[in-house]
Scaffold this active site. Structure first.
Site, PDB file in Angstrom:
ATOM      1  N   SER A  12       7.217  -4.992  -3.664  1.00  0.00           N
ATOM      2  CA  SER A  12       6.008  -5.350  -3.905  1.00  0.00           C
ATOM      3  C   SER A  12       6.219  -6.411  -5.502  1.00  0.00           C
ATOM      4  O   SER A  12       7.183  -7.432  -5.112  1.00  0.00           O
ATOM      5  CB  SER A  12       4.970  -4.654  -4.277  1.00  0.00           C
ATOM      6  OG  SER A  12       5.246  -4.181  -5.256  1.00  0.00           O
ATOM      7  N   HIS A  39       4.030  -7.050  -0.644  1.00  0.00           N
ATOM      8  CA  HIS A  39       2.131  -7.384  -1.512  1.00  0.00           C
ATOM      9  C   HIS A  39       2.421  -9.100  -1.766  1.00  0.00           C
ATOM     10  O   HIS A  39       3.113  -9.331  -2.239  1.00  0.00           O
ATOM     11  CB  HIS A  39       2.584  -6.765  -2.743  1.00  0.00           C
ATOM     12  CG  HIS A  39       2.629  -4.922  -1.551  1.00  0.00           C
ATOM     13  ND1 HIS A  39       1.415  -4.585  -3.392  1.00  0.00           N
ATOM     14  CD2 HIS A  39       1.718  -4.551  -1.223  1.00  0.00           C
ATOM     15  CE1 HIS A  39       1.969  -2.417  -2.759  1.00  0.00           C
ATOM     16  NE2 HIS A  39       1.855  -2.785  -1.185  1.00  0.00           N
ATOM     17  N   ASP A 131       1.651   2.729  -2.854  1.00  0.00           N
ATOM     18  CA  ASP A 131       1.688   2.151  -1.542  1.00  0.00           C
ATOM     19  C   ASP A 131       3.926   2.198  -0.808  1.00  0.00           C
ATOM     20  O   ASP A 131       4.573   1.961  -1.732  1.00  0.00           O
ATOM     21  CB  ASP A 131       1.350   0.378  -1.390  1.00  0.00           C
ATOM     22  CG  ASP A 131       1.356  -0.038   0.381  1.00  0.00           C
ATOM     23  OD1 ASP A 131       0.502   1.171   0.743  1.00  0.00           O
ATOM     24  OD2 ASP A 131       1.036  -1.121  -0.044  1.00  0.00           O
TER      25      ASP A 131
END
Length: 193
Positions: A12, A39, A131
């Protein structure tokens, strides 16, 4: 040890630079498929694809739903879609975000664990959320390998720390060594620099 068929990479915040370093080290003749969940904003005009393609000897593409999963290709999850790996193909999903993210690293990793088990490797790069940690644990449980960017050197360490907490600390690596480790894991030997 089972030869790796599918590599799943998650990142991310700060992921562009980390992904460029890892992808740059992968050799053109890599005998595995590479899937990436980064992301990103829901922006169809994103330049992420071209920025990654410029650094990589392998073709980098945003796949269509049900596209075949081919060795020697890098598949980037399209903006605002989950990317899932099935045996021999890819699927896209607009299921709800997971941990506020779509694409979700967990969704990608868990699908890779289900489809390829011990022939899978998950790579957790810089990330500002957990995540990917559950997915990394799923890959480990399925007999695959997990490599985690050293949290001390990650732009955002939260994801790497969460991954280490759930998947164990065997595969902590400096970012510059991850691409070479992936080449070795696929039986490709030393990558060309």
């Amino acid at each position: 040890m089972t030869q790796v068929s599918v590599i799943a990479i998650g990142a991310s915040l700060g992921g562009l630079r980390a992904l460029q370093i890892v992808l740059r080290a992968l050799p053109r003749e890599l005998p595995a498929s590479v899937t990436v969940a980064q992301h990103r904003r829901a922006d169809p005009e994103s330049r992420l694809l071209s920025l990654l393609a410029r650094e990589c000897a392998l073709p980098v593409i945003e796949p269509e739903d049900k596209a075949p999963l081919e060795k020697g290709h890098v598949y980037l999850a399209p903006s605002d879609y989950h990317l899932l790996v099935e045996r021999g193909s890819l699927a896209l999903s607009v299921d709800p975000p997971v941990q506020y993210a779509r694409p979700s690293i967990d969704v990608l990793f868990e699908s890779v664990a289900d489809a390829y088990g011990p022939a899978a490797v998950g790579v957790m790069l810089t990330s500002s959320s957990a995540d990917g940690a559950m997915g990394a644990a799923a890959i480990k449980r399925a007999g695959g390998q997990v490599l985690v960017q050293d949290p001390e050197t990650a732009e955002r360490p939260e994801g790497a720390r969460a991954g280490l907490g759930l998947a164990g600390g065997g595969g902590v690596m400096q970012i510059k060594g991850i691409g070479e480790a992936l080449a070795w894991a696929t039986g490709c030997g030393r990558p060309h620099h």
